[in-house]
Write a protein that holds these residues in place. Structure first.
Motif, PDB file in Angstrom:
ATOM      1  N   ASP B 100       0.828  -1.184   0.000  1.00 43.41           N
ATOM      2  CA  ASP B 100       0.000   0.000   0.000  1.00 43.41           C
ATOM      3  C   ASP B 100       0.878   1.256   0.000  1.00 43.41           C
ATOM      4  OD1 ASP B 100      -2.537   1.006   0.036  1.00 43.41           O
ATOM      5  OD2 ASP B 100      -2.683   1.120   2.204  1.00 43.41           O
ATOM      6  N   ILE B 101       1.866   1.257   0.884  1.00 42.29           N
ATOM      7  CA  ILE B 101       2.763   2.408   1.013  1.00 42.29           C
ATOM      8  C   ILE B 101       3.547   2.621  -0.273  1.00 42.29           C
ATOM      9  CG2 ILE B 101       4.824   3.279   2.182  1.00 42.29           C
ATOM     10  CD1 ILE B 101       3.784   1.527   4.607  1.00 42.29           C
ATOM     11  N   ARG B 102       4.061   1.534  -0.818  1.00 45.34           N
ATOM     12  CA  ARG B 102       4.879   1.608  -2.022  1.00 45.34           C
ATOM     13  C   ARG B 102       4.113   2.263  -3.168  1.00 45.34           C
ATOM     14  NH1 ARG B 102       9.455  -1.349  -2.919  1.00 45.34           N
ATOM     15  NH2 ARG B 102      10.071  -1.498  -5.089  1.00 45.34           N
ATOM     16  N   GLU B 103       2.877   1.831  -3.311  1.00 39.93           N
ATOM     17  CA  GLU B 103       2.025   2.368  -4.367  1.00 39.93           C
ATOM     18  C   GLU B 103       1.798   3.869  -4.158  1.00 39.93           C
ATOM     19  OE1 GLU B 103      -2.359   1.181  -5.202  1.00 39.93           O
ATOM     20  OE2 GLU B 103      -1.097  -0.622  -5.347  1.00 39.93           O
ATOM     21  N   ARG B 104       1.534   4.245  -2.917  1.00 33.79           N
ATOM     22  CA  ARG B 104       1.261   5.643  -2.610  1.00 33.79           C
ATOM     23  C   ARG B 104       2.501   6.514  -2.787  1.00 33.79           C
ATOM     24  NH1 ARG B 104      -3.629   6.071   0.380  1.00 33.79           N
ATOM     25  NH2 ARG B 104      -4.515   3.993   0.218  1.00 33.79           N
ATOM     26  N   VAL B 105       3.650   5.963  -2.388  1.00 25.49           N
ATOM     27  CA  VAL B 105       4.893   6.713  -2.527  1.00 25.49           C
ATOM     28  C   VAL B 105       5.146   7.014  -4.009  1.00 25.49           C
ATOM     29  CG1 VAL B 105       7.415   6.471  -2.359  1.00 25.49           C
ATOM     30  CG2 VAL B 105       5.974   5.998  -0.368  1.00 25.49           C
ATOM     31  N   ASN B 106       4.895   6.029  -4.851  1.00 27.93           N
ATOM     32  CA  ASN B 106       5.077   6.244  -6.290  1.00 27.93           C
ATOM     33  C   ASN B 106       4.088   7.279  -6.824  1.00 27.93           C
ATOM     34  OD1 ASN B 106       7.128   4.392  -6.315  1.00 27.93           O
ATOM     35  ND2 ASN B 106       5.834   2.692  -6.969  1.00 27.93           N
ATOM     36  N   LYS B 107       2.863   7.216  -6.321  1.00 26.66           N
ATOM     37  CA  LYS B 107       1.843   8.175  -6.733  1.00 26.66           C
ATOM     38  C   LYS B 107       2.248   9.583  -6.275  1.00 26.66           C
ATOM     39  CE  LYS B 107      -3.189   8.081  -6.606  1.00 26.66           C
ATOM     40  NZ  LYS B 107      -4.295   7.541  -5.775  1.00 26.66           N
ATOM     41  N   GLY B 108       2.775   9.693  -5.059  1.00 26.93           N
ATOM     42  CA  GLY B 108       3.226  10.981  -4.516  1.00 26.93           C
ATOM     43  C   GLY B 108       4.314  11.584  -5.392  1.00 26.93           C
ATOM     44  N   MET B 109       5.185  10.713  -5.892  1.00 30.00           N
ATOM     45  CA  MET B 109       6.277  11.146  -6.766  1.00 30.00           C
ATOM     46  C   MET B 109       5.719  11.726  -8.071  1.00 30.00           C
ATOM     47  SD  MET B 109       9.564  11.196  -7.117  1.00 30.00           S
ATOM     48  CE  MET B 109      10.357  11.894  -8.551  1.00 30.00           C
ATOM     49  N   ARG B 110       4.715  11.056  -8.624  1.00 28.33           N
ATOM     50  CA  ARG B 110       4.114  11.550  -9.868  1.00 28.33           C
ATOM     51  C   ARG B 110       3.430  12.905  -9.643  1.00 28.33           C
ATOM     52  NH1 ARG B 110       2.823   6.045 -10.438  1.00 28.33           N
ATOM     53  NH2 ARG B 110       0.634   6.349  -9.877  1.00 28.33           N
ATOM     54  N   VAL B 111       2.742  13.020  -8.519  1.00 28.49           N
ATOM     55  CA  VAL B 111       2.084  14.289  -8.174  1.00 28.49           C
ATOM     56  C   VAL B 111       3.128  15.404  -8.056  1.00 28.49           C
ATOM     57  CG1 VAL B 111       0.888  15.490  -6.295  1.00 28.49           C
ATOM     58  CG2 VAL B 111       0.066  13.255  -7.057  1.00 28.49           C
ATOM     59  N   ALA B 112       4.260  15.098  -7.419  1.00 30.42           N
ATOM     60  CA  ALA B 112       5.312  16.098  -7.230  1.00 30.42           C
ATOM     61  C   ALA B 112       5.896  16.516  -8.580  1.00 30.42           C
ATOM     62  CB  ALA B 112       6.407  15.541  -6.317  1.00 30.42           C
ATOM     63  N   GLU B 113       6.117  15.546  -9.467  1.00 29.00           N
ATOM     64  CA  GLU B 113       6.663  15.866 -10.791  1.00 29.00           C
ATOM     65  C   GLU B 113       5.713  16.763 -11.582  1.00 29.00           C
ATOM     66  OE1 GLU B 113       9.415  11.983 -11.789  1.00 29.00           O
ATOM     67  OE2 GLU B 113       8.535  13.146 -13.429  1.00 29.00           O
ATOM     68  N   GLN B 114       4.436  16.420 -11.530  1.00 31.92           N
ATOM     69  CA  GLN B 114       3.426  17.247 -12.205  1.00 31.92           C
ATOM     70  C   GLN B 114       3.499  18.687 -11.723  1.00 31.92           C
ATOM     71  OE1 GLN B 114      -0.454  15.660 -11.495  1.00 31.92           O
ATOM     72  NE2 GLN B 114      -0.138  13.906 -12.853  1.00 31.92           N
ATOM     73  N   ALA B 115       3.651  18.836 -10.392  1.00 28.72           N
ATOM     74  CA  ALA B 115       3.663  20.189  -9.809  1.00 28.72           C
ATOM     75  C   ALA B 115       4.894  20.963 -10.282  1.00 28.72           C
ATOM     76  CB  ALA B 115       3.627  20.095  -8.285  1.00 28.72           C
ATOM     77  N   VAL B 116       6.040  20.269 -10.393  1.00 25.66           N
ATOM     78  CA  VAL B 116       7.253  20.955 -10.857  1.00 25.66           C
ATOM     79  C   VAL B 116       7.078  21.415 -12.309  1.00 25.66           C
ATOM     80  CG1 VAL B 116       9.730  20.681 -11.339  1.00 25.66           C
ATOM     81  CG2 VAL B 116       8.764  19.736  -9.238  1.00 25.66           C
ATOM     82  N   ARG B 117       6.396  20.596 -13.100  1.00 22.64           N
ATOM     83  CA  ARG B 117       6.178  20.930 -14.515  1.00 22.64           C
ATOM     84  C   ARG B 117       5.035  21.924 -14.725  1.00 22.64           C
ATOM     85  NH1 ARG B 117       9.158  17.084 -17.341  1.00 22.64           N
ATOM     86  NH2 ARG B 117       9.449  15.126 -16.212  1.00 22.64           N
ATOM     87  N   SER B 118       4.247  22.149 -13.683  1.00 26.56           N
ATOM     88  CA  SER B 118       3.055  22.994 -13.803  1.00 26.56           C
ATOM     89  C   SER B 118       3.431  24.406 -14.249  1.00 26.56           C
ATOM     90  CB  SER B 118       2.330  23.049 -12.454  1.00 26.56           C
ATOM     91  OG  SER B 118       1.383  24.087 -12.449  1.00 26.56           O
ATOM     92  N   GLU B 119       2.583  24.982 -15.098  1.00 31.26           N
ATOM     93  CA  GLU B 119       2.857  26.360 -15.539  1.00 31.26           C
ATOM     94  C   GLU B 119       1.965  27.364 -14.818  1.00 31.26           C
ATOM     95  OE1 GLU B 119       2.765  26.046 -19.788  1.00 31.26           O
ATOM     96  OE2 GLU B 119       4.680  24.975 -19.817  1.00 31.26           O
ATOM     97  N   LYS B 120       1.286  26.879 -13.799  1.00 30.71           N
ATOM     98  CA  LYS B 120       0.443  27.768 -12.994  1.00 30.71           C
ATOM     99  C   LYS B 120       1.309  28.686 -12.132  1.00 30.71           C
ATOM    100  CE  LYS B 120      -3.426  24.608 -12.876  1.00 30.71           C
ATOM    101  NZ  LYS B 120      -4.131  23.554 -12.141  1.00 30.71           N
ATOM    102  N   PRO B 121       0.709  29.769 -11.633  1.00 29.32           N
ATOM    103  CA  PRO B 121       1.463  30.632 -10.712  1.00 29.32           C
ATOM    104  C   PRO B 121       1.912  29.814  -9.492  1.00 29.32           C
ATOM    105  CG  PRO B 121      -0.660  31.621 -11.309  1.00 29.32           C
ATOM    106  CD  PRO B 121      -0.654  30.248 -11.880  1.00 29.32           C
ATOM    107  N   ILE B 126       1.572  25.289  -5.634  1.00 29.47           N
ATOM    108  CA  ILE B 126       1.864  24.728  -4.305  1.00 29.47           C
ATOM    109  C   ILE B 126       0.572  24.241  -3.634  1.00 29.47           C
ATOM    110  CG2 ILE B 126       2.638  25.312  -1.959  1.00 29.47           C
ATOM    111  CD1 ILE B 126       5.090  25.312  -3.490  1.00 29.47           C
ATOM    112  N   GLN B 127      -0.487  25.037  -3.743  1.00 31.26           N
ATOM    113  CA  GLN B 127      -1.768  24.631  -3.148  1.00 31.26           C
ATOM    114  C   GLN B 127      -2.254  23.314  -3.748  1.00 31.26           C
ATOM    115  OE1 GLN B 127      -3.083  25.936  -0.514  1.00 31.26           O
ATOM    116  NE2 GLN B 127      -1.478  27.488  -0.536  1.00 31.26           N
ATOM    117  N   GLU B 128      -2.157  23.253  -5.081  1.00 27.33           N
ATOM    118  CA  GLU B 128      -2.618  22.046  -5.769  1.00 27.33           C
ATOM    119  C   GLU B 128      -1.762  20.846  -5.382  1.00 27.33           C
ATOM    120  OE1 GLU B 128      -4.166  22.225 -10.017  1.00 27.33           O
ATOM    121  OE2 GLU B 128      -2.377  20.998 -10.272  1.00 27.33           O
ATOM    122  N   LEU B 129      -0.451  21.077  -5.297  1.00 25.44           N
ATOM    123  CA  LEU B 129       0.467  20.002  -4.883  1.00 25.44           C
ATOM    124  C   LEU B 129       0.055  19.458  -3.520  1.00 25.44           C
ATOM    125  CD1 LEU B 129       3.173  18.370  -4.852  1.00 25.44           C
ATOM    126  CD2 LEU B 129       4.231  20.395  -3.847  1.00 25.44           C
TER     127      LEU B 129
END
Lengths: 202, 202
Positions: B100-121, B126-129
């Motif tokens: 369960d943790i492993r899956e979530r950790v990987n999902k957290g990583m994808r969310v973080a990458e999306q946020a770094v690539r985000s072109e939003k202000p 940060i709020q969305e992240l």
């Protein structure tokens, strides 16, 4: 020979002993040679029984040339899973695991925020994020089926656990499992040969 | 009255029953009123014993006006921790938790990458992240000491567990713990009063 059966100590081995270059150095320059050297030595130690969970063995097979491994010698390395549906673990471990995860999840969040705020070029920021996130969430934790297999098998067999994985060692401590510094693996084997000779079992 | 002692069923309660507005609605408009209403009803149900882990009770006390809670009525809500150092849990749970943790950790990583690539202000990114990361890593997981307390206490007492926390319910299922839909809490209490009356125990 008969009484020896009752004196045999059990040892559970991790892939890292053969794969991690620093640890395997004393056994051989490649994973294949290190495993062969180990099996050759193990065959001379009648007082020890060596075990490896099949999940760990599968992992190891990704690093060695299967065809070079002697089937004869595999008689000295038992493959066995822990009895996952019969074993129980102390409930306080759940608290420790949950605490550990909580702390890491918060750390992962901070790493992610830093990366979003980073003014580095995108690719560099992503690389750094991946590295730091992995460090924050993976290191020192039991995070795979293989890790749990090692710990439970060592518990079940009341065995000595030898691994270079610090996360697994930390949990072995919590569970009261014996463990050995991985860089002493070869010396431990050589010492066991001598001990077996002293016991008149060569 | 005597035989009743042996028929009593046990119930473990979570803070969410009194704090979550949707769930507590039938009991009272505020946590304080909901808790008082519950205690008043509980006093009329001799066939049930109610329990709350002290960690959960402490949480609840942050949401109610302590001075309005009748000490008299607290006799109907036992505070008790699980026997953390005596209880054991099935080993296969460790595998499920680690997976369960492993899956979530990987999902957290994808969310973080999306946020770094985000072109939003920046602030918006940060709020969305934060929101997405929390959803990815926290929801549906047992992630606190309090969650573990609820599960283990219900196991130890062979009790019915009532909570609005879906993560806890999921784990109650894995552990074979009885649970109740939280929105049926008040009806369950009223039904128990009737049952007690039928049993001639009023």
């Amino acid at each position: 020979m008969a009484p020896a059966r009752f004196n045999k100590d059990r040892v559970v081995l991790d892939t890292s002993l053969f794969v991690n270059p620093d640890v395997r150095a004393s056994l051989g320059p490649t994973p294949t040679e290190a495993l062969e050297a180990f099996l050759f030595i193990a065959a001379q130690i009648p007082i020890l029984e060596f075990y490896m969970p099949p999940s760990i063995f599968e992992e190891l097979m990704n690093f060695v040339q299967r065809e070079s491994i002697s089937g004869d010698l595999l008689v000295y390395l038992n493959q066995k899973s822990p009895r996952r549906h019969e074993l129980t673990t102390p409930a306080f471990l759940l608290y420790e695991l949950v605490d550990d995860i909580r702390e890491r999840v918060n750390k992962g969040m901070r790493v992610a925020e830093q990366a979003v705020r980073s003014e580095k070029p995108l690719n560099e920021a992503i690389q750094e994020l991946r590295r730091k996130y992995r460090d924050a969430l993976r290191e020192g934790i039991i995070d795979s089926k293989e890790d749990v297999d090692l710990l439970l098998l060592a518990m079940e067999l009341d065995a000595l656990l030898i691994t270079a994985d610090q996360g697994v060692v930390k949990w072995a401590d919590k569970l009261g499992i014996r463990w050995l510094l991985p860089e002493k693996f070869k010396e431990y084997l050589m010492g066991s040969i001598k001990k077996a000779e002293l016991l008149g079992e060569e």
